[in-house]
Design an enzyme around this catalytic site. Sequence first.
Site, PDB file in Angstrom:
ATOM      1  N   ARG A 179       0.846  -1.198   0.000  1.00 49.17           N
ATOM      2  CA  ARG A 179       0.000   0.000   0.000  1.00 49.17           C
ATOM      3  C   ARG A 179       0.876   1.241   0.000  1.00 49.17           C
ATOM      4  O   ARG A 179       1.527   1.548   1.004  1.00 49.17           O
ATOM      5  CB  ARG A 179      -0.940   0.019   1.211  1.00 49.17           C
ATOM      6  CG  ARG A 179      -1.742   1.326   1.284  1.00 49.17           C
ATOM      7  CD  ARG A 179      -2.980   1.251   2.159  1.00 49.17           C
ATOM      8  NE  ARG A 179      -2.702   1.200   3.575  1.00 49.17           N
ATOM      9  CZ  ARG A 179      -3.625   1.395   4.519  1.00 49.17           C
ATOM     10  NH1 ARG A 179      -4.877   1.663   4.181  1.00 49.17           N
ATOM     11  NH2 ARG A 179      -3.302   1.312   5.788  1.00 49.17           N
ATOM     12  N   ASP A 459      -3.323   3.023  14.493  1.00 49.77           N
ATOM     13  CA  ASP A 459      -2.544   3.589  13.402  1.00 49.77           C
ATOM     14  C   ASP A 459      -3.104   4.962  13.080  1.00 49.77           C
ATOM     15  O   ASP A 459      -3.910   5.511  13.842  1.00 49.77           O
ATOM     16  CB  ASP A 459      -2.542   2.664  12.186  1.00 49.77           C
ATOM     17  CG  ASP A 459      -3.929   2.475  11.569  1.00 49.77           C
ATOM     18  OD1 ASP A 459      -4.887   3.140  12.017  1.00 49.77           O
ATOM     19  OD2 ASP A 459      -4.047   1.659  10.646  1.00 49.77           O
TER      20      ASP A 459
END
Length: 544
Positions: A179, A459
């Site tokens: 990603r 995160d």
Amino acid sequence: MSAVLQNATARPLGTPQPLAGIQVHARQPGQERLLTPEALAFLVGLQRAFEDGRQSRLDARRQRQARFDGGALPRFRVDTAAIRSGDWRVGPIPAALLDRRVEITGPVDPKMVINALNSGAQCYMADFEDSTSPTWRNLLTGQHALRRAVAGTLDWMAPDGGRHYTLKPRDQQAVLIVRPRGWHLDEKHVTVDGAPMAASLFDAGLFLFHNAHALARRDRGPYLYLPKLECMEEAALWHEVLAHAEGVLELPADSIKVTVLIETLPAAFEMDEILHALRTRVVGLNCGRWDYIFSAIKTLRAHRGRVLPERGQVTMDQPFLRAYSELLVQTCHRRGAHAMGGMAAQIPISGDADANDAALAKVRADKVREVTAGHDGTWVAHPALIPLARAVFDERMHGPHQHHVTRDEVCVDAADLLAVPRGTITRRGFEDNVEVCVRYLAAWLDGHGCVPIHWLMEDAATAEIARAQLWQWLHADGLHLDDGSEVDFALLERALIGLPSKLADRLNLPGASRINEAIGMLDRLTHADELADFLTLPAYARLD
């Protein structure tokens, strides 16, 4: 230090063309092995070909948000109705991606890369975005780790000289999916023609340049996860970028396969369109639930009646999230694409068996919900959750996927996707948001992009929820906690003032030395008249 590449050459789509003007404004030992003249020339070609398109798409985002701030609501597009009603399907899914029942995600440091590839999951999403603090060291260390992993030579020795980590044989490794960062982010350490490079092009470009051929030879891609898209035009730009890369690198057309995260509210209204824009290379969509919740707050920030309860109550059982998940399954399976489920952020709770059992029960229930809804796979943040998630999917999904579960009965309209979730805000919920945001931001500033807090792996996405909720609550009219206390800036100030002493006995926390800096940033962001688009944009200026 700055190194300037002059007179580099590349072969954009087979045509020799001299390139110059790229500057690297940082140094990391060994970076010349990654940033070769040829690799830099490839990056220059990407940036010059697509930066104008990126800026055009970002300008369209700002215009769209201005309409929402002016009172408009997201809706299904009239001009793309034919795409939604048309009878078309995406291209074939590669054999390596047919079964994706459990995927593990995480940052790109060498230890994580080894553990994730060895974890027993079907796939590993190596995350340069929400799980990585984009220091120059982290970015290059991650790219180097992935390059060595693809080559089969990656190992890592614990700093204390203890355990030596090595990769399992390739046939026992998870499939690698990378990603890159989203379209909205710059890479300030690299400039082209005097302007920062697009972070997405830097991350994807460098990975593809060094690894695409090796992966293609083994029928393992290359594969990417595309984040933060808001519309089909942004997806189409990615298709153009990857087609260009295939031409320069002499890869077969459409060999770079992608999965798209539906993690913004506008994108939920364009799932068909996004699949259509990428139909020759897309293999699925993913429910990026945490960023989706954040995006719902941000997109509708000017609509004061749309206040969300505390994060712990914004579960997938809330009607707006259930509608989003079911629409994604229906859309993907109609088009022959995978419908991937969302993240289980829990991590094992040591020293408290009852609490650990309760946490695992929540994970199990969430995965049962996903597989029952028709999802073809799911995400976990910790290797210990892989057996649990796999058991749930093995029991209820007997083939490699569930494309036969078409969910024809699902009928989702704009009102369903925009339904206001019900719930409350507790004092603990308010203070937890403050703590999570400050601790994560401090750790991020210190170079840590993935941080365990209260037995959850936090995160950037979850920190964004915490920060956006605080802003929304503090700027709402007459909002109260469930105990009757007013939600105001005095409540925030007390939480911020008390946080350093609350954490005083935990000086070994990631980013502990930057707690006060993070407190100051959160204070400014929550007092601002307008919700900032991303927490990481002002924070990025403080990195390196």
